[in-house]
Design a protein around this motif. Structure first.
Motif, PDB file in Angstrom:
ATOM      1  N   GLY A 155      43.042  37.446  38.077  1.00 31.13           N
ATOM      2  CA  GLY A 155      44.340  37.245  37.426  1.00 31.13           C
ATOM      3  C   GLY A 155      45.355  38.261  37.898  1.00 31.13           C
ATOM      4  O   GLY A 155      46.491  37.932  38.234  1.00 31.13           O
ATOM      5  N   ARG A 193      44.584  29.121  37.899  1.00 37.89           N
ATOM      6  CA  ARG A 193      43.569  30.183  37.845  1.00 37.89           C
ATOM      7  C   ARG A 193      42.595  29.946  36.702  1.00 37.89           C
ATOM      8  O   ARG A 193      41.409  30.251  36.815  1.00 37.89           O
ATOM      9  CB  ARG A 193      44.222  31.559  37.691  1.00 37.89           C
ATOM     10  N   ALA A 194      43.099  29.414  35.573  1.00 37.24           N
ATOM     11  CA  ALA A 194      42.203  29.154  34.447  1.00 37.24           C
ATOM     12  C   ALA A 194      41.148  28.139  34.843  1.00 37.24           C
ATOM     13  O   ALA A 194      39.952  28.334  34.616  1.00 37.24           O
ATOM     14  CB  ALA A 194      43.011  28.658  33.247  1.00 37.24           C
ATOM     15  N   ALA A 224      38.722  31.195  36.133  1.00 39.74           N
ATOM     16  CA  ALA A 224      38.308  31.782  34.859  1.00 39.74           C
ATOM     17  C   ALA A 224      37.220  30.977  34.169  1.00 39.74           C
ATOM     18  O   ALA A 224      36.327  31.535  33.523  1.00 39.74           O
ATOM     19  CB  ALA A 224      39.518  31.930  33.932  1.00 39.74           C
ATOM     20  N   TYR A 240      43.226  25.301  27.557  1.00 41.77           N
ATOM     21  CA  TYR A 240      44.005  26.182  28.439  1.00 41.77           C
ATOM     22  C   TYR A 240      45.468  26.191  28.010  1.00 41.77           C
ATOM     23  O   TYR A 240      46.109  27.241  27.937  1.00 41.77           O
ATOM     24  CB  TYR A 240      43.938  25.711  29.906  1.00 41.77           C
ATOM     25  N   ARG A 268      34.370  30.678  27.816  1.00 47.36           N
ATOM     26  CA  ARG A 268      34.102  29.567  28.731  1.00 47.36           C
ATOM     27  C   ARG A 268      32.829  28.793  28.395  1.00 47.36           C
ATOM     28  O   ARG A 268      32.719  27.606  28.693  1.00 47.36           O
ATOM     29  CB  ARG A 268      34.055  30.048  30.185  1.00 47.36           C
ATOM     30  N   SER A 323      45.508  35.056  29.663  1.00 42.02           N
ATOM     31  CA  SER A 323      44.947  33.725  29.403  1.00 42.02           C
ATOM     32  C   SER A 323      43.645  33.533  30.166  1.00 42.02           C
ATOM     33  O   SER A 323      42.690  32.947  29.645  1.00 42.02           O
ATOM     34  CB  SER A 323      45.961  32.636  29.754  1.00 42.02           C
ATOM     35  N   SER A 324      43.571  34.064  31.401  1.00 44.05           N
ATOM     36  CA  SER A 324      42.322  33.930  32.149  1.00 44.05           C
ATOM     37  C   SER A 324      41.185  34.661  31.444  1.00 44.05           C
ATOM     38  O   SER A 324      40.067  34.146  31.350  1.00 44.05           O
ATOM     39  CB  SER A 324      42.472  34.497  33.566  1.00 44.05           C
ATOM     40  N   ILE A 362      48.900  35.391  33.135  1.00 40.87           N
ATOM     41  CA  ILE A 362      47.708  34.980  33.906  1.00 40.87           C
ATOM     42  C   ILE A 362      46.504  35.806  33.475  1.00 40.87           C
ATOM     43  O   ILE A 362      45.434  35.261  33.174  1.00 40.87           O
ATOM     44  CB  ILE A 362      47.915  35.166  35.428  1.00 40.87           C
ATOM     45  N   THR A 404      37.313  37.829  36.538  1.00 41.55           N
ATOM     46  CA  THR A 404      38.495  37.081  36.135  1.00 41.55           C
ATOM     47  C   THR A 404      39.707  38.001  36.026  1.00 41.55           C
ATOM     48  O   THR A 404      40.813  37.653  36.411  1.00 41.55           O
ATOM     49  CB  THR A 404      38.246  36.402  34.785  1.00 41.55           C
ATOM     50  N   SER A 421      37.910  32.919  30.125  1.00 40.99           N
ATOM     51  CA  SER A 421      36.616  33.369  30.621  1.00 40.99           C
ATOM     52  C   SER A 421      35.691  33.778  29.471  1.00 40.99           C
ATOM     53  O   SER A 421      34.497  33.507  29.482  1.00 40.99           O
ATOM     54  CB  SER A 421      36.836  34.539  31.572  1.00 40.99           C
TER      55      SER A 421
END
Lengths: 208, 196
Positions: free
Chosen positions: A138, A121-122, A126, A79, A67, A59-60, A56, A134, A64
């Motif tokens: 996470g 969460r992504a 994020a 993602y 983004r 990857s978040s 989490i 972020t 981010s």
């Protein structure tokens, strides 16, 4: 003075959200599949929890970071690719350094990719927030998942095997509750936990 | 047009970065994973002789007790003390490969121990193949003239063994694997030792 202010800081609220207010398992009821499957022993729960937390957070953070560049049309694919990459990293890491745990978790490490919490969460956080928030988010969600897993595993391992982290804690005459080692035991314990946490946080699903 | 171009460039860069990351991690862990797999194989052979070991010194203890003999494309692990052999058996199960280690007594016919290293059989049914209580049924059984895995096994015949309840196809597959691998390995072993 500072302690009172703490309540109004963004990172405090993000952490509170992940750990209790919007706990992914207890309130969001996400990631239940792995929560039922790997909570028969505490060590599996710890390894799985840390693995998910790492995926989490990593990857978040990456979502981010990029983004502003992600084209809206391919954001889901992006993602997935990022999450899949980190899941493979975790899998290789476990196989290399903790082969016994990797064997015990089996397919569930690879299935972190299907854990709704990571994707959730992504997309929900994020993709809209700067990296440092972020990171808190996470971490809070990952640890929120981990501690519920560990608590469930504590109950199940004691009842199913009479041990905690493979140390005998129950007296010799203790009869193991085999059902606790199997999926139904996970359902019972997890449901009771969700009930307790929802009572404590006053979270009720009211009928509209 | 410009946004499509941007999208394609983005996807390419993303693919490149993630692939590089994976290649890096793979290079970092490759050696250890290979060592772990080797240790798993060695522990299966050591267990057959009830030799004690710890994960740290498994390689040394293994080399102290066993000779590795390679002939044609077959590898034998020969116990120095008794001269009996272990080898890897491998073949197709129902859903995927079954890989295991077969250890024989020094008569080259009686099974000393079988360990399954890898299987993808149906959990709870054919998956029983990797469980110790089931594999213990093979201990002391004989491979000649051939091992029969049957649900009506007559255990007074030394070459018959019970099939897995609910795992008929896995049992059939395993019967084929163990017999085929046994005869292939024994043939090589006998030619190798033919002069003696």
């Amino acid at each position: 003075m500072k302690l009172i202010r703490l309540k109004y800081t963004k990172w405090f609220n993000i952490s509170k959200n992940g750990l209790s207010q919007n706990n992914p398992i207890a309130i969001g009821v996400l990631g239940i599949c792995s929560a039922l499957a790997v909570t028969n022993r505490v060590e599996n729960a710890i390894a799985m929890g840390l693995g998910v937390t790492f995926v989490i957070v990593a990857s978040s953070l990456m979502v981010s970071m990029i983004r502003r560049f992600i084209p809206p049309r391919v954001r889901m694919v992006t993602y997935m690719v990022i999450i899949a990459t980190f899941v493979i990293v975790v899998q290789l890491f476990l196989e290399a350094f903790f082969p016994i745990i990797a064997a015990a978790l089996g397919a569930y490490v690879g299935l972190i990719i299907t854990n709704c919490i990571v994707m959730g969460r992504a997309e929900a956080f994020a993709a809209k927030n700067p990296m440092r928030f972020t990171f808190y988010d996470g971490l809070a969600n990952g640890l929120g998942y981990t501690y519920v897993l560990i608590l469930v595993a504590l109950v199940r391992e004691v009842l199913a095997f009479g041990t905690i982290l493979n140390y005998q804690v129950m007296p010799d005459g203790f009869v193991n509750w085999t059902v606790m080692a199997m999926a139904p035991g996970g359902f019972f314990v997890l449901a009771i936990f969700i009930w307790i946490i929802r009572e404590l946080t006053n979270n009720y699903e009211l009928q509209q | 047009m410009k946004q499509y171009l941007q999208m394609i460039i983005f996807v390419l860069v993303l693919g490149l970065v993630t692939s590089l990351l994976l290649v890096g991690v793979d290079a970092w862990t490759e050696e250890r994973i290979a060592l772990n797999q080797q240790a798993e194989l060695q522990s299966a052979v050591l267990d057959a002789y009830e030799i004690e070991y710890t994960i740290q010194q498994i390689s040394d203890i293994f080399n102290e007790n066993f000779d590795v003999v390679e002939a044609e494309d077959k590898t034998f692990f020969v116990h120095k003390e008794t001269g009996s052999i272990s080898f890897v058996i491998e073949g197709n199960g129902v859903w995927g490969p079954i890989v295991g280690v077969l250890t024989l007594e020094d008569d080259l016919v009686t099974i000393r121990r079988i360990t399954i290293l890898q299987e993808e059989e149906t959990p709870g049914l054919g998956g029983v193949i990797s469980e110790r209580w089931y594999l213990d049924k093979y201990v002391g059984r004989e491979m000649e003239p051939e091992l029969i895995v049957s649900r009506n096994a007559d255990l007074s015949n030394p070459n018959e063994v019970d099939a897995i309840a609910g795992g008929t196809r896995t049992s059939e597959a395993f019967e084929i694997i163990i017999n085929a691998e046994y005869s292939a390995y024994i043939e090589v072993w006998n030619t190798l030792n033919g002069g003696e």
